[in-house]
Design a protein around this motif. Structure first.
Motif, PDB file in Angstrom:
ATOM      1  N   ASN A 306       0.861  -1.168   0.000  1.00 32.48           N
ATOM      2  CA  ASN A 306       0.000   0.000   0.000  1.00 32.48           C
ATOM      3  C   ASN A 306       0.902   1.224   0.000  1.00 32.48           C
ATOM      4  O   ASN A 306       1.876   1.268   0.741  1.00 32.48           O
ATOM      5  CB  ASN A 306      -0.885   0.000   1.249  1.00 32.48           C
ATOM      6  N   THR A 308       1.488   5.245   0.550  1.00 36.32           N
ATOM      7  CA  THR A 308       0.860   6.287   1.348  1.00 36.32           C
ATOM      8  C   THR A 308       1.824   7.442   1.501  1.00 36.32           C
ATOM      9  O   THR A 308       3.016   7.302   1.282  1.00 36.32           O
ATOM     10  CB  THR A 308       0.474   5.713   2.720  1.00 36.32           C
ATOM     11  N   ALA A 309       1.290   8.592   1.858  1.00 34.48           N
ATOM     12  CA  ALA A 309       2.146   9.731   2.120  1.00 34.48           C
ATOM     13  C   ALA A 309       2.802   9.513   3.467  1.00 34.48           C
ATOM     14  O   ALA A 309       2.136   9.313   4.468  1.00 34.48           O
ATOM     15  CB  ALA A 309       1.313  11.011   2.131  1.00 34.48           C
ATOM     16  N   CYS A 310       4.103   9.536   3.496  1.00 36.76           N
ATOM     17  CA  CYS A 310       4.826   9.162   4.699  1.00 36.76           C
ATOM     18  C   CYS A 310       5.552  10.374   5.265  1.00 36.76           C
ATOM     19  O   CYS A 310       6.318  11.034   4.574  1.00 36.76           O
ATOM     20  CB  CYS A 310       5.828   8.078   4.341  1.00 36.76           C
ATOM     21  N   ALA A 311       5.305  10.653   6.534  1.00 35.43           N
ATOM     22  CA  ALA A 311       5.965  11.808   7.136  1.00 35.43           C
ATOM     23  C   ALA A 311       7.405  11.500   7.483  1.00 35.43           C
ATOM     24  O   ALA A 311       8.223  12.394   7.601  1.00 35.43           O
ATOM     25  CB  ALA A 311       5.209  12.221   8.390  1.00 35.43           C
ATOM     26  N   ALA A 312       7.739  10.247   7.639  1.00 36.93           N
ATOM     27  CA  ALA A 312       9.099   9.919   8.050  1.00 36.93           C
ATOM     28  C   ALA A 312      10.087  10.142   6.919  1.00 36.93           C
ATOM     29  O   ALA A 312      11.218  10.533   7.147  1.00 36.93           O
ATOM     30  CB  ALA A 312       9.167   8.478   8.529  1.00 36.93           C
ATOM     31  N   TYR A 320       4.352   0.426   1.923  1.00 37.32           N
ATOM     32  CA  TYR A 320       4.542  -0.456   3.069  1.00 37.32           C
ATOM     33  C   TYR A 320       3.796  -1.747   2.811  1.00 37.32           C
ATOM     34  O   TYR A 320       2.838  -1.792   2.053  1.00 37.32           O
ATOM     35  CB  TYR A 320       4.093   0.210   4.375  1.00 37.32           C
ATOM     36  N   GLU A 322       1.448  -4.718   3.486  1.00 37.24           N
ATOM     37  CA  GLU A 322       0.279  -5.028   4.317  1.00 37.24           C
ATOM     38  C   GLU A 322       0.277  -6.473   4.766  1.00 37.24           C
ATOM     39  O   GLU A 322      -0.407  -6.827   5.708  1.00 37.24           O
ATOM     40  CB  GLU A 322      -0.992  -4.761   3.515  1.00 37.24           C
ATOM     41  N   LEU A 325       1.970  -6.779   8.192  1.00 41.54           N
ATOM     42  CA  LEU A 325       1.721  -5.601   9.021  1.00 41.54           C
ATOM     43  C   LEU A 325       1.557  -5.960  10.487  1.00 41.54           C
ATOM     44  O   LEU A 325       1.849  -5.165  11.373  1.00 41.54           O
ATOM     45  CB  LEU A 325       0.463  -4.892   8.516  1.00 41.54           C
ATOM     46  N   THR A 326       1.104  -7.175  10.762  1.00 43.79           N
ATOM     47  CA  THR A 326       0.887  -7.566  12.155  1.00 43.79           C
ATOM     48  C   THR A 326       2.184  -7.604  12.938  1.00 43.79           C
ATOM     49  O   THR A 326       2.174  -7.579  14.155  1.00 43.79           O
ATOM     50  CB  THR A 326       0.255  -8.960  12.244  1.00 43.79           C
ATOM     51  N   ARG A 329       5.536  -2.370  10.841  1.00 46.93           N
ATOM     52  CA  ARG A 329       5.441  -1.807   9.510  1.00 46.93           C
ATOM     53  C   ARG A 329       6.751  -1.958   8.753  1.00 46.93           C
ATOM     54  O   ARG A 329       7.740  -1.339   9.082  1.00 46.93           O
ATOM     55  CB  ARG A 329       5.094  -0.320   9.619  1.00 46.93           C
ATOM     56  N   ARG A 331       8.394  -0.831   5.786  1.00 43.26           N
ATOM     57  CA  ARG A 331       8.118   0.204   4.793  1.00 43.26           C
ATOM     58  C   ARG A 331       9.378   0.608   4.060  1.00 43.26           C
ATOM     59  O   ARG A 331      10.496   0.342   4.494  1.00 43.26           O
ATOM     60  CB  ARG A 331       7.494   1.433   5.444  1.00 43.26           C
ATOM     61  N   LYS A 636     -15.571 -20.330  15.189  1.00 49.44           N
ATOM     62  CA  LYS A 636     -16.175 -19.197  15.889  1.00 49.44           C
ATOM     63  C   LYS A 636     -16.582 -19.559  17.308  1.00 49.44           C
ATOM     64  O   LYS A 636     -17.133 -18.752  18.026  1.00 49.44           O
ATOM     65  CB  LYS A 636     -17.445 -18.747  15.149  1.00 49.44           C
TER      66      LYS A 636
ATOM     67  N   ARG B 118      -0.923  -0.002  14.609  1.00 47.76           N
ATOM     68  CA  ARG B 118      -0.361  -0.938  13.649  1.00 47.76           C
ATOM     69  C   ARG B 118      -0.107  -0.263  12.315  1.00 47.76           C
ATOM     70  O   ARG B 118       0.718  -0.707  11.532  1.00 47.76           O
ATOM     71  CB  ARG B 118      -1.296  -2.113  13.450  1.00 47.76           C
ATOM     72  N   GLU B 121      -3.412   1.566   7.011  1.00 48.64           N
ATOM     73  CA  GLU B 121      -4.040   2.794   6.534  1.00 48.64           C
ATOM     74  C   GLU B 121      -5.270   2.561   5.685  1.00 48.64           C
ATOM     75  O   GLU B 121      -5.913   3.516   5.278  1.00 48.64           O
ATOM     76  CB  GLU B 121      -3.010   3.614   5.756  1.00 48.64           C
ATOM     77  N   LEU B 164       5.338  11.162  14.807  1.00 44.09           N
ATOM     78  CA  LEU B 164       5.134  11.298  13.368  1.00 44.09           C
ATOM     79  C   LEU B 164       6.170  10.487  12.606  1.00 44.09           C
ATOM     80  O   LEU B 164       5.865   9.791  11.637  1.00 44.09           O
ATOM     81  CB  LEU B 164       5.242  12.783  12.992  1.00 44.09           C
ATOM     82  N   MET B 165       7.401  10.561  13.068  1.00 44.13           N
ATOM     83  CA  MET B 165       8.446   9.783  12.414  1.00 44.13           C
ATOM     84  C   MET B 165       8.224   8.299  12.618  1.00 44.13           C
ATOM     85  O   MET B 165       8.412   7.487  11.725  1.00 44.13           O
ATOM     86  CB  MET B 165       9.817  10.159  12.999  1.00 44.13           C
ATOM     87  N   GLY B 168       4.734   7.525  10.811  1.00 39.57           N
ATOM     88  CA  GLY B 168       4.715   7.923   9.417  1.00 39.57           C
ATOM     89  C   GLY B 168       3.527   8.781   9.042  1.00 39.57           C
ATOM     90  O   GLY B 168       3.475   9.304   7.951  1.00 39.57           O
ATOM     91  N   PHE B 169       2.552   8.910   9.921  1.00 33.76           N
ATOM     92  CA  PHE B 169       1.415   9.752   9.554  1.00 33.76           C
ATOM     93  C   PHE B 169       0.733  10.233  10.826  1.00 33.76           C
ATOM     94  O   PHE B 169       0.886   9.667  11.892  1.00 33.76           O
ATOM     95  CB  PHE B 169       0.426   9.009   8.659  1.00 33.76           C
ATOM     96  N   ARG B 174      -5.004  12.664   8.602  1.00 33.55           N
ATOM     97  CA  ARG B 174      -5.499  11.804   7.526  1.00 33.55           C
ATOM     98  C   ARG B 174      -7.016  11.830   7.474  1.00 33.55           C
ATOM     99  O   ARG B 174      -7.617  11.929   6.396  1.00 33.55           O
ATOM    100  CB  ARG B 174      -5.046  10.366   7.745  1.00 33.55           C
TER     101      ARG B 174
END
Lengths: 748, 294
Positions: A306, A308-312, A320, A322, A325-326, A329, A331, A636, B118, B121, B164-165, B168-169, B174
């Motif tokens: 996926n 995504t816009a990443c701030a890091a 990253y 998916e 993901l568990t 991340r 990425r 279940k 986790r 997204e 944030l780092m 990542g978001f 968002r």
């Protein structure tokens, strides 16, 4: 005598940013190459350069207090013989603050000996910067005796010896073992100077780096996982983990330079290999495909990414994964730390060099016994023994490289095709023993967590001396190292080139059957050239084809451990379960057979396709058999474990269930009824596995298996054919106990 | 040759598989629970409030039944379904009122945790749709009080640079950006977190109330830029005095969870202070919406 080369060594070890260090070293070389310099002068000029680069004054006035009389020895190089001697003699005594840096850069070829003897006494503060960058080959031995007494704040008091070996190829790697005593107030963690990020100046202990590399050895960890891993380790590592990124980064960098760990992006682009069609049609530069992102941890491709816009990292499309993901991340801008392989060597691309260092291989070679002796010790039936021997023969080259006849290792796995109830676990014990005896590590990978928990006590009983670690989601032993590891699929992603023996259990039951992730994980988790054993009762068709073509070695065990044949399923026609539930009526054939089973004292498994059919069917059965306790369960069901236990204890006589119980469950004295056997959910391997629940114990080897369906189907036919062919093979090879006719078969 | 034909065959199979996946929307898994069931007929309440392509209309039946919508509001200030001790205790609140879409029960806790911690997204879409429901409600309520109501800016609650780092978001940003894109309101990230506070989820109520002291400030440059943008837009339309000096500014703070309201209160206080220091005539009316109300 050969010509003399002037050599300048960069030797420093510091928390200064690497770029500045390199720059300064380069500048120093430019200015001072071609001269023999005294160490003090070298230090002084070097420090000036670093100061200019970093912009602040390095602590270290008072070097005049150091009365160092060290003569940097001459280094001579002999072209023909390539011998080198370096002697360093000197006394160092000093008081006050001092700064020491020694630089040497150049090429060195040949063999040599470096001997040094010295005494160093000092008091007070000191800071030492040491970094090694060398190109060339060096074989040799470094012996030294060092006595060091220092008193002061945070200093070391004591003496020690350094004895070691240095091997090199392309990069300097070394093993230095030190023995000694250290008394003092020093704690490894306290050596770090934490301050503003641009003013850090401290020491990186070589031992600390080694400790960190040992901890990370054989694993693939994201940054946060690496910190958790270190936090669970020895005290030195704990201090580093507590210091956060600023403490970990230099140690990691240093370890990476030395080849002890490899640093990667967690999601990296890869070019797929050229297919034959492309190779045929396209010219060379265009043959390999587009660069595609791949998660380096779990092997998923673009389909599971996926963006995504990443701030890091500031990217607007940072990918990253998916799929994993568990577990954190993974990425594109994230760090993936791969611990070094067995030998701790790395080539330029960072792949571990296959085959261990000679010393290690020699240690392994002499401890592997002959296959026949091993198999006999574990009390295996003849069929099991044959399979175990075959597997051992396959595995020995992987476990003890000295036995390898050809340099290229055989990369294909080995399949043990054993029917349900054949005792796969016991068959594998000799292999584990061989692996442990050769000093390696073994891994058992299985799809389900309850199987992990079930195997744990059995392995511990069989190998009391070995350290057994179980790994599953939420296990507390997550960061422990063990000789034998039992893990679920997901946990395999955290390892890289760690296990000499990889046993993949229940290959066809893995989640995401056929998913590339499984193959990726199984491939990368083993040491290159190690042994991979696949266990299954129902291998997928593609694998069966490969076995027939001889691409994968295979050993078949067509008989159960109690040496009775497998019960052959009987097919009967009844309407679909949904119709039965709608009409609230159970058909006569089903009821009569259930009555017979109950009368003979057997427990009854009833498998249905849909979760929502389980409880209503159980209700209908309760009406039909009022004096019997009947239960229903499914994935279940919150109380599934209790119900299965009650079924085992004979508190429940009939259990209606879905495929959740198709594998791994052993209930003695049971019969199996499969309803809607022609449904889409029940394929051949599923039917074979469900049929395998019957007749597992030695007291009742002739459990009954019934396929109830509204019509015949290919999977039913194939399942029955497979069971029959296994029985035939068992009889042919004489594995069966007696060859009395199977009365069960004549019921049709 | 068998190998090349085999790989050709496999690539054909893969291609058709991908094509099949693209064409069969019906088999995509439910975003909230990842099970492969899709909903057949959405709730009429959802249908009226959300546009046709909202993801929330396409979650499976089980998840749709599990969403704990807040159906009636007991506290007019913070939008809580039960009577509210917090609002009675707060003497002078800096925000006018707050509304939330769902209660913070176990499923919502799980979804938000999957989204925030986790980092899954894909969950932003159903959660943003829930936020949209809260927005719609708030909008209707405010429009009923004064029909010329319009929003000036949406401001998400910031996270600290460390978080944030690491993640990542910013989850509030968002959610807010999806809302703004759908409803056409400008988004302004005016707030910054001045220090790194411990994860709120681990603090007690008292600790939470105390920890927000001075935690947020508004970036004065950003505020100035925003005001100048408004001025420019106003000047383009009319030449009289700018309208936003004659009426109160309407700002909307967006966050994921409203627990004590202390975060939102601190943000609102910072905004008041920032706008006031720019121009005393500016009077912001600050509202808030969150996805969940605990």
């Amino acid at each position: 005598m050969g010509e003399r080369k002037d050599i300048v060594l960069h030797v420093w070890r510091t928390l200064l940013p690497l770029g500045i260090a390199e720059e300064a070293a380069a500048r120093w070389t430019a200015e001072n190459a071609g001269r023999i310099v005294e160490e003090i002068a070298a230090v002084r000029t070097f420090r000036k350069i670093v100061q200019a680069a970093v912009g602040f004054e390095i602590k270290g006035k008072g070097e005049e207090n150091w009365t160092e009389r060290v003569v940097v020895g001459e280094l001579r190089r002999e072209e023909e013989q390539g011998q080198r001697q370096r002697q360093e003699r000197g006394e160092r005594a000093g008081y006050g603050q001092g700064h020491k840096g020694v630089q040497v850069q150049g090429e060195r070829q040949g063999q040599g000996q470096m001997q040094g003897q010295g005494q160093m006494q000092g008091q007070g503060h000191g800071e030492r910067q040491v970094q090694v960058q060398e190109r060339g080959e060096r074989h040799g031995q470094m012996q030294g005796q060092m006595q060091r007494q220092e008193r002061g704040e945070g200093q070391v008091i004591g003496q020690g010896q350094v004895h070691g070996q240095i091997h090199g190829q392309g990069q300097v790697q070394g093993q230095v073992q030190g023995q000694g005593q250290r008394q003092g107030i020093e704690q490894s963690g306290s050596r770090y100077v934490e301050g503003d990020n641009d003013r850090m100046l401290g020491l990186i202990d070589d031992e600390l780096v080694q400790a960190i590399a040992d901890r990370l050895h054989g694993r693939a960890a994201l940054l946060s996982e690496a910190q958790e891993l270190l936090a669970a380790g020895p005290p030195a590592c704990r201090a580093v983990a507590a210091g956060g990124w600023s403490a970990l980064a230099p140690a990691l960098q240093w370890a990476a330079l030395r080849g002890l760990v490899r640093l990667r992006c967690a999601v990296a682009p890869q070019q797929p290999a050229a297919s034959p069609l492309r190779r045929l049609l396209l010219p060379a530069p265009m043959r390999r495909g587009r660069w595609l992102r791949r998660c380096m941890r779990c092997g998923s491709g673009e389909a599971r990414m996926n963006r995504t816009a990443c701030a890091a990292c500031g990217s607007s499309a940072c990918a990253y994964c998916e799929a994993c993901l568990t577990m954190g991340r993974s990425r594109e801008c994230g760090l993936l730390i791969l611990g070094g392989g067995m030998a701790g060597l790395a080539d330029a691309q960072g792949a571990a060099v296959p085959g261990a260092a000679p010393a290690v291989a020699a240690a392994r070679a002499h401890s592997v016994h002959a296959p026949a002796a091993i198999a006999a010790r574990w009390g295996l039936s003849p069929a099991q023994q044959a399979a175990a021997e075959a597997a051992l023969r396959y595995a020995r080259p992987g476990l003890a490289p000295a036995f390898k006849l050809s340099p290229a290792s055989d990369e294909s796995p080995f399949l043990i095709w054993a029917v349900t109830g054949a005792g796969k676990t016991e068959m594998v014990f000799p292999l584990i023993e061989a692996a442990l005896a050769a000093g390696g590590r073994a891994l058992i990978a299985t799809p389900r967590r309850d199987v992990v928990l079930e195997l744990d006590p059995r392995i511990r009983r069989a190998f009391p001396a070995a350290n057994v670690v179980t790994l599953y989601g939420g296990s507390e032993q997550r960061w422990e190292d063990g000789d034998i590891t039992i893990a679920t699929t997901h946990q395999l992603f955290r390892f890289q080139e760690r296990f000499d023996l990889v046993i993949v259990d229940e290959l066809d039951a893995f989640p995401y059957h056929g998913d590339e992730r499984l193959h990726y994980a199984a491939a990368k988790v083993g040491v290159p050239g190690g042994a991979v054993i696949l266990l299954s009762a129902t291998p997928p068709r593609a694998m069966q084809r490969d076995v027939r073509r001889g691409k994968i070695g295979c050993a078949r065990v067509p008989v159960r451990y109690h040496r009775h044949p497998l019960p052959v399923p009987v097919q009967t026609r009844i309407p679909r379960v949904s119709e039965l539930l709608a009409k609230h009526k159970l058909p006569r054939p089903l009821l009569s057979r259930l009555a017979v089973s109950l009368a003979r004292g057997a427990q009854c498994f009833i498998f249905v396709q849909q979760i929502r059919h389980a409880e209503p069917l159980a209700q209908l059965l309760r009406a039909a058999f009022p004096n019997t306790s009947i239960g229903a369960t499914s994935s279940k069901d919150a109380e599934r474990a209790q119900r299965v236990q009650a079924f085992r204890n004979r508190e429940l006589r009939i259990l209606v269930t879905t495929t959740i119980l198709e594998r791994g469950v052993t209930v003695p004295f049971s019969d199996v009824y499969i309803l809607d056997a022609d449904g889409k959910l029940f394929d051949e391997s599923s039917l074979v596995q469900m049929a395998g629940r019957a007749g597992r114990s030695a007291d009742d080897p002739n459990g009954r298996v019934y396929f109830f369906a509204s019509a015949s189907s290919q999977s039913q036919r194939q399942a029955t054919a497979q069971i029959r062919s296994m029985n035939r093979e068992a009889k042919r090879n004489g594995y069966l106990l007696q060859s009395k006719p199977n009365t069960h078969r004549q019921e049709r | 040759m068998s190998k090349s034909s085999n790989s050709l065959f496999q690539s054909i199979r893969r291609f058709t598989g991908v094509l099949g996946d693209l064409l069969s929307e019906a088999h995509a898994p439910c975003p909230l629970c990842q099970m492969s069931a899709r909903r057949s007929d959405p709730d009429p309440f959802l249908r009226t409030s959300l546009p046709r392509d909202a993801i929330l209309l396409q979650i499976c039946r089980r998840c749709s039944a599990a969403v704990p919508w807040i159906t009636h509001v007991a506290c007019a200030v913070c939008g809580r379904p039960d009577p509210c001790p917090d609002c009675r205790r707060r003497e002078n609140a800096h925000f006018m009122l707050s509304r939330s879409a769902v209660r913070y029960d176990d499923s919502v806790r799980e979804w938000l945790a999957l989204f925030k911690y986790r980092g899954d997204e894909r969950l932003v879409h159903p959660l943003a749709d829930m936020l949209d429901i809260a927005y719609t409600r708030l909008n209707r309520e405010l429009l009923s009080r004064g029909p010329d109501f319009c929003w000036d800016a949406v401001i998400p609650v910031p996270v600290s640079p460390d978080r944030l780092m690491e993640r990542g978001f910013n989850q509030a940003e968002r959610l807010a950006s999806l809302l703004c894109a759908r409803r056409g309101i400008p988004m302004a990230e005016l707030l910054v977190r001045t220090r790194h506070s411990e994860k709120k989820s681990l603090q007690s109520r008292l600790a939470r109330l105390q920890s927000v002291d001075g935690l947020f400030t508004a970036d004065p440059d950003a505020v100035a830029l925003l005001i100048s943008n408004w001025l420019r837009r106003e000047r383009a339309s009319s030449s009289a005095q700018p309208s936003f000096l004659q009426r109160p500014l309407r700002l909307l703070i967006v966050d994921d969870i409203y627990t004590t309201g202390s975060t939102i209160d601190a943000c609102a206080a910072a905004l008041h202070q920032a706008f006031g220091s720019q121009d005393l005539r500016l009077r912001p009316d600050i509202y808030a919406i969150t996805v969940a109300r605990s």
